[in-house]
Design an enzyme around this catalytic site. Structure first.
Site, PDB file in Angstrom:
ATOM      1  N   GLU A 128       0.816  -1.213   0.000  1.00 15.35           N
ATOM      2  CA  GLU A 128       0.000   0.000   0.000  1.00 15.35           C
ATOM      3  C   GLU A 128       0.853   1.268   0.000  1.00 15.35           C
ATOM      4  O   GLU A 128       0.461   2.288  -0.573  1.00 15.35           O
ATOM      5  CB  GLU A 128      -0.919   0.017   1.234  1.00 15.35           C
ATOM      6  CG  GLU A 128      -2.125  -0.870   1.129  1.00 15.35           C
ATOM      7  CD  GLU A 128      -3.183  -0.287   0.205  1.00 15.35           C
ATOM      8  OE1 GLU A 128      -2.925  -0.228  -1.011  1.00 15.35           O
ATOM      9  OE2 GLU A 128      -4.242   0.095   0.692  1.00 15.35           O
ATOM     10  N   THR A 181      -5.170   8.670  -4.427  1.00 17.25           N
ATOM     11  CA  THR A 181      -5.138   8.810  -2.972  1.00 17.25           C
ATOM     12  C   THR A 181      -4.203   9.949  -2.572  1.00 17.25           C
ATOM     13  O   THR A 181      -4.521  10.755  -1.687  1.00 17.25           O
ATOM     14  CB  THR A 181      -4.670   7.489  -2.330  1.00 17.25           C
ATOM     15  OG1 THR A 181      -5.540   6.459  -2.775  1.00 17.25           O
ATOM     16  CG2 THR A 181      -4.702   7.541  -0.818  1.00 17.25           C
TER      17      THR A 181
HETATM   18  P1  ADP Z   1      -7.441   2.566  -4.631  1.00 13.14           P
HETATM   19  O1  ADP Z   1      -7.916   3.251  -3.382  1.00 13.14           O
HETATM   20  O2  ADP Z   1      -8.586   2.271  -5.553  1.00 13.14           O
HETATM   21  O3  ADP Z   1      -6.569   1.396  -4.354  1.00 13.14           O
HETATM   22  P2  ADP Z   1      -5.086   4.114  -4.974  1.00 13.14           P
HETATM   23  O4  ADP Z   1      -4.942   5.476  -5.588  1.00 13.14           O
HETATM   24  O5  ADP Z   1      -4.803   3.936  -3.531  1.00 13.14           O
HETATM   25  O6  ADP Z   1      -6.541   3.602  -5.377  1.00 13.14           O
HETATM   26  O7  ADP Z   1      -4.117   3.073  -5.714  1.00 13.14           O
HETATM   27  C1  ADP Z   1      -4.017   2.993  -7.043  1.00 13.14           C
HETATM   28  C2  ADP Z   1      -2.556   3.296  -7.453  1.00 13.14           C
HETATM   29  O8  ADP Z   1      -1.741   2.143  -7.215  1.00 13.14           O
HETATM   30  C3  ADP Z   1      -2.481   3.592  -8.917  1.00 13.14           C
HETATM   31  O9  ADP Z   1      -1.560   4.644  -9.101  1.00 13.14           O
HETATM   32  C4  ADP Z   1      -1.944   2.313  -9.527  1.00 13.14           C
HETATM   33  O10 ADP Z   1      -1.181   2.546 -10.687  1.00 13.14           O
HETATM   34  C5  ADP Z   1      -1.053   1.756  -8.406  1.00 13.14           C
HETATM   35  N1  ADP Z   1      -0.942   0.281  -8.457  1.00 13.14           N
HETATM   36  C6  ADP Z   1       0.198  -0.430  -8.541  1.00 13.14           C
HETATM   37  N2  ADP Z   1      -0.066  -1.757  -8.555  1.00 13.14           N
HETATM   38  C7  ADP Z   1      -1.403  -1.901  -8.478  1.00 13.14           C
HETATM   39  C8  ADP Z   1      -2.276  -3.027  -8.439  1.00 13.14           C
HETATM   40  N3  ADP Z   1      -1.830  -4.295  -8.521  1.00 13.14           N
HETATM   41  N4  ADP Z   1      -3.603  -2.798  -8.336  1.00 13.14           N
HETATM   42  C9  ADP Z   1      -4.080  -1.537  -8.279  1.00 13.14           C
HETATM   43  N5  ADP Z   1      -3.307  -0.431  -8.301  1.00 13.14           N
HETATM   44  C10 ADP Z   1      -1.976  -0.605  -8.397  1.00 13.14           C
END
Ligand code: ADP
Length: 306
Positions: A128, A181
């Site tokens: 995360e 985020t």
């Molecule tokens: P969410 O709250 O929907 O998870 P975030 O903004 O916290 O959204 O996370 C998404 C970010 O994490 C994006 O920038 C994405 O490119 C990156 N990311 C890297 N690997 C993954 C993955 N396996 N699944 C989803 N997002 C990913």
């Protein structure tokens, strides 16, 4: 067992009054992952279906979480990971958490479960950190444990699992604008007043009490966010109208899902949750923003082997 196929559920963090500490797990929305044990050491992401995300392990939350677990367990093997993404990245329903939690859950199972699901939270959090800049646990905890979870403390990490009342249903509307985020965090104020902190504590305590005593009215009264929603909701199209429409449809209340742009409502019973979904859709249809709506029970167990 050399291969495992798992369902990695979507999650809602914050749940209005529990900024950065509360989360819940959805039943009907989630990614799938296939994890295979290999002779080649390390972690390889071999395929991602349904999203354009990096395959390099160090740039994908699944890879980062997996590597942090391998660094701790030092197994004499490696792992290939295939991800089928159904949760859109940046939707605010724990897309990154599903991948991070799924990776550590699957690897731990393939190694004969040396760690408990609770112990896996720490390693999923490291994934995360790649997505949001900080290793938060409010999505990965409900993804791993199911139900509601409360992150009582980060240092030391202390996560409490809370069983959801049986008739509680979730409605989520995802306006398809991407809200990272990191960006949704940058609008937040560093300091809050004592008065606001008091109101927030009252509601968070009341919500936890409502969950344990299955008091749906109390749950509804406590779905109020004094700290984050007033500033963050500006980033979400039609937020106030969406929240009001869900309540008019009979929902107990709602708020921003995680850091947005998704908006959630909690209802007593599936019928009301479906009415809330229709009410959400009617508001979104007034805009040109495409959207997806989901209705889900609360997932009592979290990640599942398929
Ligand atoms: P969410 O709250 O929907 O998870 P975030 O903004 O916290 O959204 O996370 C998404 C970010 O994490 C994006 O920038 C994405 O490119 C990156 N990311 C890297 N690997 C993954 C993955 N396996 N699944 C989803 N997002 C990913």
């Amino acid at each position: 067992m050399n291969e495992i196929q798992i369902f990695c559920p979507a999650t809602i963090a914050n749940v209005s009054c529990g900024f950065d500490v509360l989360g819940l797990c959805l039943e009907s929305v989630g990614d799938e992952m296939t994890i295979t044990k290999t002779d080649r050491m390390g972690v390889r992401i071999t395929d991602i279906i349904g999203a354009n995300l990096p395959l390099e392990a160090e740039k994908n939350v699944a890879g980062v979480a997996a590597l942090s677990l391998l660094h701790h367990l030092l197994p004499n093997c490696g792992f290939d990971i295939k991800i089928t993404k159904n949760i859109k990245a940046g939707s605010g329903i724990g897309s990154s958490a599903a991948s991070a939690a799924g990776a550590v859950y699957g690897i731990n199972k393939l190694l004969g479960s040396p760690l408990t699901d609770k112990e896996l939270i720490y390693f999923a959090m490291q994934g995360e950190a790649l997505a949001s800049g900080s290793p938060h646990a409010d999505n990965v905890s409900p993804a791993l444990l199911g139900g509601f979870t409360l992150v009582r403390s980060y240092d030391p990490l202390d996560v409490i699992a809370i069983t959801a009342p049986p008739e509680l249903y979730v409605t989520v509307i995802h306006p398809q604008i991407e809200l990272k985020t990191k960006d949704a965090r940058s609008v937040l104020k560093e300091n809050i007043s004592l008065k606001k902190a008091t109101i927030q504590c009252g509601n968070l305590g009341g919500l936890i009490s409502g969950l344990y005593t299955q008091n749906y009215d109390l749950i509804g009264r406590c779905l109020h966010d004094e700290l984050v929603e007033p500033v963050r909701s500006i980033l979400i199209p039609k937020f106030a109208e969406l929240k009001e429409a869900a309540k008019q449809a009979g929902a107990l209340g709602g708020g921003i899902s995680g850091s947005g742009p998704s908006v959630f409502a909690l209802s007593r019973g599936e019928t009301t949750a479906r009415k809330a979904a229709e009410a959400f859709a009617a508001i979104m249809q007034q805009t040109s923003v495409p959207f997806e709506a989901h209705v889900s029970a609360i997932n009592p167990t979290g990640i599942k082997i398929m």
